[in-house]
Design a protein around this motif. Structure first.
Motif, PDB file in Angstrom:
ATOM      1  N   HIS A 163      98.597 -69.129  34.508  1.00  0.00           N
ATOM      2  CA  HIS A 163      99.934 -68.646  34.235  1.00  0.00           C
ATOM      3  C   HIS A 163     100.799 -69.845  33.863  1.00  0.00           C
ATOM      4  N   MET A 164     101.776 -69.605  32.996  1.00  0.00           N
ATOM      5  CA  MET A 164     102.634 -70.697  32.532  1.00  0.00           C
ATOM      6  C   MET A 164     103.231 -71.494  33.703  1.00  0.00           C
ATOM      7  N   ARG A 165     103.680 -70.771  34.725  1.00  0.00           N
ATOM      8  CA  ARG A 165     104.329 -71.456  35.865  1.00  0.00           C
ATOM      9  C   ARG A 165     103.369 -72.418  36.556  1.00  0.00           C
ATOM     10  N   GLU A 171      98.522 -59.549  30.346  1.00  0.00           N
ATOM     11  CA  GLU A 171      98.086 -58.482  31.246  1.00  0.00           C
ATOM     12  C   GLU A 171      99.361 -57.907  31.848  1.00  0.00           C
ATOM     13  N   GLY A 172      99.745 -56.733  31.381  1.00  0.00           N
ATOM     14  CA  GLY A 172     101.050 -56.204  31.781  1.00  0.00           C
ATOM     15  C   GLY A 172     102.128 -57.139  31.253  1.00  0.00           C
ATOM     16  N   ARG A 173     102.971 -57.612  32.178  1.00  0.00           N
ATOM     17  CA  ARG A 173     104.029 -58.533  31.734  1.00  0.00           C
ATOM     18  C   ARG A 173     103.633 -59.985  31.921  1.00  0.00           C
ATOM     19  N   GLN A 174     102.430 -60.208  32.454  1.00  0.00           N
ATOM     20  CA  GLN A 174     101.972 -61.584  32.706  1.00  0.00           C
ATOM     21  C   GLN A 174     101.262 -62.157  31.476  1.00  0.00           C
ATOM     22  N   VAL A 175     101.555 -63.405  31.183  1.00  0.00           N
ATOM     23  CA  VAL A 175     100.898 -64.100  30.067  1.00  0.00           C
ATOM     24  C   VAL A 175     100.061 -65.247  30.651  1.00  0.00           C
ATOM     25  N   TYR A 176      98.845 -65.343  30.168  1.00  0.00           N
ATOM     26  CA  TYR A 176      97.938 -66.391  30.665  1.00  0.00           C
ATOM     27  C   TYR A 176      97.448 -67.257  29.505  1.00  0.00           C
ATOM     28  N   PHE A 177      97.097 -68.480  29.840  1.00  0.00           N
ATOM     29  CA  PHE A 177      96.543 -69.403  28.841  1.00  0.00           C
ATOM     30  C   PHE A 177      95.202 -69.942  29.336  1.00  0.00           C
ATOM     31  N   SER A 178      94.278 -70.079  28.407  1.00  0.00           N
ATOM     32  CA  SER A 178      92.963 -70.636  28.758  1.00  0.00           C
ATOM     33  C   SER A 178      92.421 -71.408  27.557  1.00  0.00           C
ATOM     34  N   ALA A 179      91.450 -72.267  27.818  1.00  0.00           N
ATOM     35  CA  ALA A 179      90.805 -72.987  26.707  1.00  0.00           C
ATOM     36  C   ALA A 179      90.043 -71.983  25.857  1.00  0.00           C
ATOM     37  N   ASN A 180      89.926 -72.277  24.576  1.00  0.00           N
ATOM     38  CA  ASN A 180      89.143 -71.396  23.689  1.00  0.00           C
ATOM     39  C   ASN A 180      87.793 -72.057  23.398  1.00  0.00           C
ATOM     40  N   PRO A 181      86.738 -71.638  24.109  1.00  0.00           N
ATOM     41  CA  PRO A 181      85.431 -72.295  23.920  1.00  0.00           C
ATOM     42  C   PRO A 181      84.838 -72.057  22.530  1.00  0.00           C
ATOM     43  N   ASP A 182      85.434 -71.110  21.766  1.00  0.00           N
ATOM     44  CA  ASP A 182      84.925 -70.850  20.402  1.00  0.00           C
ATOM     45  C   ASP A 182      85.566 -71.756  19.354  1.00  0.00           C
ATOM     46  N   ALA A 183      86.530 -72.560  19.763  1.00  0.00           N
ATOM     47  CA  ALA A 183      87.171 -73.472  18.804  1.00  0.00           C
ATOM     48  C   ALA A 183      86.121 -74.437  18.243  1.00  0.00           C
ATOM     49  N   ALA A 184      86.267 -74.768  16.964  1.00  0.00           N
ATOM     50  CA  ALA A 184      85.242 -75.580  16.288  1.00  0.00           C
ATOM     51  C   ALA A 184      85.033 -76.939  16.977  1.00  0.00           C
TER      52      ALA A 184
END
Lengths: 205, 150
Positions: free
Chosen positions: A35-37, A68-81
């Motif tokens: 989560h951003m926080r 997810e609902g009002r929650q925003v999450y960030f994660s690494a993108n393992p598919d990035a080149a």
């Protein structure tokens, strides 16, 4: 060696502080979303700067944004080149806390390690290519428990890790006795692997 | 990698040990372990002295096996050779190798990085290592063992 290690501050040369922190957190734990926080809290950067960096990294496809609902999450993108290459660079330049947190996780979860932190040049952000990782561990864990995690982290980071393992009682006693080394660690720059500033203050009392 | 590979890489050199040399090295080990047990010494020094005992044990086992370390990274290779000589567990060898660096830090860079708990733990490990080394010597190089230890 031809180049003075002092002239090379790898992480800083490659990325700004906030971007380095975001990448170290997300690429260091690619199976988790944040989560951003939590990102603000962990890398201790201003919310505006973190939001801007996340925006750039999402646009570049290096970071995923999910809702997810009002929650925003960030994660690494393992598919990035460039995911694997970038992860390796981050681990070697800024990822020491994340790598050590992963390797020490079994000892942290059993409570054998109650607090662990990095001090010295890496914590101060002034590491060079030749810098070691200075690690202080508090708890009932022994060197025999800690060394396998330290060796695994060394292999992943490409840096030597120097652990000091103190039982909490001895740490408190030596701190009160005025051991300069411990006083410098407590008052100097730190990166927490387990526990936080409040916990350290509590344990030191 | 076996000691013959190490020899081919010149990490170690051929050496013929004498009973007097082994007796001297055992005496160094016992002196260091005795000094390391002195509680009024700092934990840094106790760890350093105990590490020295481990290093001498590694040197004497290597000497008994017919070798000595080459010039480069001599201490590191002596410690790592314990796996091939005495048959010390990899985890113990890794621990000793990590403490080689800590001991250098204690000696030359900063005081107080060693806890009493760390010094005590290493002391117990090296005391066991001494027994293992002696047992290995009795089994494989009995003629080199000092008379008082047979």
């Amino acid at each position: 060696m031809g180049t003075s290690p002092k002239s090379v501050e790898l992480g800083e040369a490659l990325f700004g502080r906030t971007r380095r922190g975001v990448l170290a957190l997300l690429l260091g734990r690619p199976d988790e979303r944040f989560h951003m926080r939590e990102i603000f809290r962990r890398i201790a950067s201003g919310s505006g700067a973190v939001q801007r960096e996340l925006g750039h990294l999402v646009e570049a496809g290096l970071v995923r944004r999910t809702s997810e609902g009002r929650q925003v999450y960030f994660s690494a993108n393992p598919d990035a080149a460039v995911f694997r290459e970038l992860q390796a660079i981050i681990e070697k330049t800024a990822g020491a806390p994340e790598v050590l947190r992963t390797e020490l996780a079994p000892l942290i979860s059993t409570g054998q390690v109650v607090l662990a932190l990095i001090y010295g040049s890496i914590a101060a952000g002034s590491q060079t290519a030749a810098s070691d990782v200075d690690l202080l561990v508090l708890g009932d864990a022994t060197l025999t428990d800690i060394i396998p995690a330290v060796r695994a982290a060394e292999a992943r980071l490409g840096r030597e890790v120097n652990p000091s393992v103190y039982p909490v009682g001895e740490f408190r006693k030596r701190l009160k006795g005025g051991t300069p080394f411990l006083n410098r660690v407590v008052s100097g720059p730190k990166l927490f692997i387990a526990g936080d500033e409040d916990e350290l203050e509590r344990l030191a009392r | 990698m076996s000691l013959s590979d190490w020899l081919a890489n010149r990490w170690i050199l051929v050496h013929e040990a004498s009973p007097a040399e082994i007796a001297d090295l055992f005496a160094l080990v016992d002196r260091d372990l005795e000094d390391a047990a002195v509680p009024r010494l700092s934990a840094d020094w106790r760890l350093g002295i105990t590490y020295n005992a481990a290093l001498q044990l590694a040197m004497l086992a290597l000497a008994a096996a017919g070798f000595r370390p080459g010039r480069e990274r001599a201490h590191e290779r002596a410690i790592l050779s314990l796996r091939e000589t005495v048959g010390t567990a990899e985890a113990t060898v890794n621990l000793l190798d990590s403490l080689r660096r800590k001991r250098n830090q204690n000696n030359y860079e900063r005081a107080g990085t060693t806890s009493t708990a760390e010094a005590k733990e290493l002391y117990e490990i090296v005391t066991v290592l001494r027994e293992q080394a002696l047992k290995w010597m009795k089994k494989n190089h009995k003629a080199l063992i000092p008379p008082g230890l047979v």
